[in-house]
Scaffold this motif. Structure first.
Motif, PDB file in Angstrom:
ATOM      1  N   GLN A  82       0.843  -1.209   0.000  1.00  0.00           N
ATOM      2  CA  GLN A  82       0.000   0.000   0.000  1.00  0.00           C
ATOM      3  C   GLN A  82       0.879   1.261   0.000  1.00  0.00           C
ATOM      4  OE1 GLN A  82      -3.352  -0.292  -0.387  1.00  0.00           O
ATOM      5  NE2 GLN A  82      -2.797  -2.446  -0.491  1.00  0.00           N
ATOM      6  N   TYR A  83       1.985   1.184   0.743  1.00  0.00           N
ATOM      7  CA  TYR A  83       2.921   2.324   0.813  1.00  0.00           C
ATOM      8  C   TYR A  83       3.537   2.600  -0.569  1.00  0.00           C
ATOM      9  CZ  TYR A  83       6.988   5.060   2.341  1.00  0.00           C
ATOM     10  OH  TYR A  83       7.945   6.038   2.498  1.00  0.00           O
ATOM     11  N   LEU A  84       3.875   1.518  -1.263  1.00  0.00           N
ATOM     12  CA  LEU A  84       4.431   1.627  -2.621  1.00  0.00           C
ATOM     13  C   LEU A  84       3.461   2.391  -3.537  1.00  0.00           C
ATOM     14  CD1 LEU A  84       6.903  -0.351  -2.578  1.00  0.00           C
ATOM     15  CD2 LEU A  84       5.710  -1.772  -4.199  1.00  0.00           C
ATOM     16  N   ILE A  85       2.239   1.902  -3.569  1.00  0.00           N
ATOM     17  CA  ILE A  85       1.256   2.451  -4.513  1.00  0.00           C
ATOM     18  C   ILE A  85       0.879   3.882  -4.105  1.00  0.00           C
ATOM     19  CG2 ILE A  85      -1.079   2.118  -5.493  1.00  0.00           C
ATOM     20  CD1 ILE A  85       0.899  -0.021  -6.418  1.00  0.00           C
ATOM     21  N   ALA A  86       0.701   4.091  -2.797  1.00  0.00           N
ATOM     22  CA  ALA A  86       0.322   5.435  -2.330  1.00  0.00           C
ATOM     23  C   ALA A  86       1.436   6.440  -2.616  1.00  0.00           C
ATOM     24  CB  ALA A  86       0.004   5.408  -0.834  1.00  0.00           C
ATOM     25  N   THR A  87       2.680   6.034  -2.403  1.00  0.00           N
ATOM     26  CA  THR A  87       3.801   6.960  -2.636  1.00  0.00           C
ATOM     27  C   THR A  87       3.891   7.304  -4.121  1.00  0.00           C
ATOM     28  OG1 THR A  87       4.971   6.015  -0.759  1.00  0.00           O
ATOM     29  CG2 THR A  87       6.298   7.312  -2.290  1.00  0.00           C
ATOM     30  N   ALA A  88       3.769   6.276  -4.966  1.00  0.00           N
ATOM     31  CA  ALA A  88       3.863   6.524  -6.411  1.00  0.00           C
ATOM     32  C   ALA A  88       2.747   7.454  -6.885  1.00  0.00           C
ATOM     33  CB  ALA A  88       3.820   5.198  -7.177  1.00  0.00           C
ATOM     34  N   HIS A  89       1.545   7.272  -6.328  1.00  0.00           N
ATOM     35  CA  HIS A  89       0.406   8.080  -6.758  1.00  0.00           C
ATOM     36  C   HIS A  89       0.437   9.488  -6.211  1.00  0.00           C
ATOM     37  CE1 HIS A  89      -2.519   5.983  -9.116  1.00  0.00           C
ATOM     38  NE2 HIS A  89      -2.554   4.935  -8.319  1.00  0.00           N
ATOM     39  N   SER A  90       0.769   9.612  -4.915  1.00  0.00           N
ATOM     40  CA  SER A  90       0.416  10.876  -4.274  1.00  0.00           C
ATOM     41  C   SER A  90       1.590  11.672  -3.732  1.00  0.00           C
ATOM     42  CB  SER A  90      -0.616  10.624  -3.162  1.00  0.00           C
ATOM     43  OG  SER A  90      -0.058   9.781  -2.199  1.00  0.00           O
ATOM     44  N   ARG A  91       2.801  11.145  -3.841  1.00  0.00           N
ATOM     45  CA  ARG A  91       3.957  11.954  -3.431  1.00  0.00           C
ATOM     46  C   ARG A  91       4.687  12.413  -4.704  1.00  0.00           C
ATOM     47  NH1 ARG A  91       3.389  13.667   1.522  1.00  0.00           N
ATOM     48  NH2 ARG A  91       5.549  14.328   1.214  1.00  0.00           N
ATOM     49  N   SER A  92       5.773  13.169  -4.529  1.00  0.00           N
ATOM     50  CA  SER A  92       6.506  13.640  -5.700  1.00  0.00           C
ATOM     51  C   SER A  92       7.155  12.458  -6.430  1.00  0.00           C
ATOM     52  CB  SER A  92       7.609  14.617  -5.262  1.00  0.00           C
ATOM     53  OG  SER A  92       8.514  13.940  -4.407  1.00  0.00           O
ATOM     54  N   PHE A  93       7.475  12.660  -7.708  1.00  0.00           N
ATOM     55  CA  PHE A  93       8.195  11.622  -8.450  1.00  0.00           C
ATOM     56  C   PHE A  93       9.497  11.254  -7.728  1.00  0.00           C
ATOM     57  CE2 PHE A  93      11.621  10.527 -11.369  1.00  0.00           C
ATOM     58  CZ  PHE A  93      11.105   9.355 -11.897  1.00  0.00           C
ATOM     59  N   GLU A  94      10.177  12.266  -7.205  1.00  0.00           N
ATOM     60  CA  GLU A  94      11.469  12.029  -6.535  1.00  0.00           C
ATOM     61  C   GLU A  94      11.312  11.115  -5.318  1.00  0.00           C
ATOM     62  OE1 GLU A  94      10.362  14.906  -7.611  1.00  0.00           O
ATOM     63  OE2 GLU A  94      11.970  15.986  -8.648  1.00  0.00           O
ATOM     64  N   GLU A  95      10.213  11.284  -4.596  1.00  0.00           N
ATOM     65  CA  GLU A  95      10.004  10.404  -3.434  1.00  0.00           C
ATOM     66  C   GLU A  95       9.719   8.966  -3.879  1.00  0.00           C
ATOM     67  OE1 GLU A  95       7.714  12.723  -0.075  1.00  0.00           O
ATOM     68  OE2 GLU A  95       7.521  13.744  -2.001  1.00  0.00           O
ATOM     69  N   GLY A  96       8.927   8.819  -4.932  1.00  0.00           N
ATOM     70  CA  GLY A  96       8.680   7.468  -5.476  1.00  0.00           C
ATOM     71  C   GLY A  96       9.981   6.830  -5.948  1.00  0.00           C
ATOM     72  N   PHE A  97      10.817   7.637  -6.575  1.00  0.00           N
ATOM     73  CA  PHE A  97      12.095   7.122  -7.084  1.00  0.00           C
ATOM     74  C   PHE A  97      13.006   6.718  -5.923  1.00  0.00           C
ATOM     75  CE2 PHE A  97      16.124   7.095  -9.369  1.00  0.00           C
ATOM     76  CZ  PHE A  97      15.764   6.625 -10.615  1.00  0.00           C
TER      77      PHE A  97
END
Ligand code: MP5
Length: 198
Positions: free
Chosen positions: A91-106
């Motif tokens: 859930q953390y993976l998907i939520a971060t990719a969707h709703s945080r900055s690209f840099e945070e997902g990366f």
């Protein structure tokens, strides 16, 4: 993390079959959900990073086949239910990719891949005898995986150079949370299922 009992016992050849099987099952479910995570990251990436990220999708697809083949060969029956930690991490993976900055997902992606590279390279380096789980050890310690992690490392350095202090702090927070999830993921193997009975 490199001293976690799961890694030490895998390297020593003393890891109980059921413990390794738990990890295999949960990581299979994790990797399945890593595909939509990468797909979201591709859709949000600056164009220069899209080809590199998109190439991870077929790699993950063939990784799923590795899990399925090993499960068949070793007699592990794959179940569908994620443990609480696996579920939370996904859930953390998907939520971060969707709703945080690209840099945070990366940052999340880099941290998760770097953790696997370092952990499995440590197992490979400290192996005491032939392992029945060799194919997994090789998967995350081979040269092409090393090159992928190096690419992520070079790109995250570039992202960091351009990042504001606030963004750097947000990236550091993602790095810490991801590292904690990575550590807890090894614990899952010893705990098995831990949802309360319905
Ligand atoms: C990875 C993984 C590596 N398979 N499982 C966890 C819990 N963390 C990191 O990712 P990939 O996509 O299998 O290289």
């Amino acid at each position: 993390m490199l001293d976690h009992p799961f890694l030490r016992e895998t390297a020593a050849g003393s890891i109980p079959f059921d413990v390794f099987a738990n990890w295999l099952n949960q990581d299979y479910l994790f990797v399945r959900e890593a595909i939509p995570f990468i797909a979201i990251m591709v859709s949000r990436a600056p164009h220069a990073l899209r080809p590199g990220l998109a190439a991870a999708i077929p790699a993950l697809q063939s990784e799923l086949e590795l899990f399925e083949r090993m499960a068949r060969e070793k007699g592990v029956s794959l179940r569908e239910e994620m443990t609480p930690i696996c579920h939370a991490y996904v859930q953390y993976l998907i939520a971060t990719a969707h709703s945080r900055s690209f840099e945070e997902g990366f940052t999340l992606l880099y941290c998760a891949e770097k953790a696997y590279f370092d952990c499995w390279s440590t197992v490979r380096r400290t192996l005491t005898s032939a392992s029945p789980w060799k194919d997994f050890i090789d998967r995350w310690s081979n040269e092409s995986f090393a090159a992928w992690v190096k690419w992520l490392e070079d790109e995250i350095d570039k992202l960091l150079e351009r990042a504001s202090e606030t963004l750097r702090q947000q990236m550091a927070a993602v790095f810490l949370t991801t590292t904690r999830y990575e550590y807890l993921f090894w614990d899952i193997a010893f705990q098995g299922e831990s949802w309360p009975d319905a």
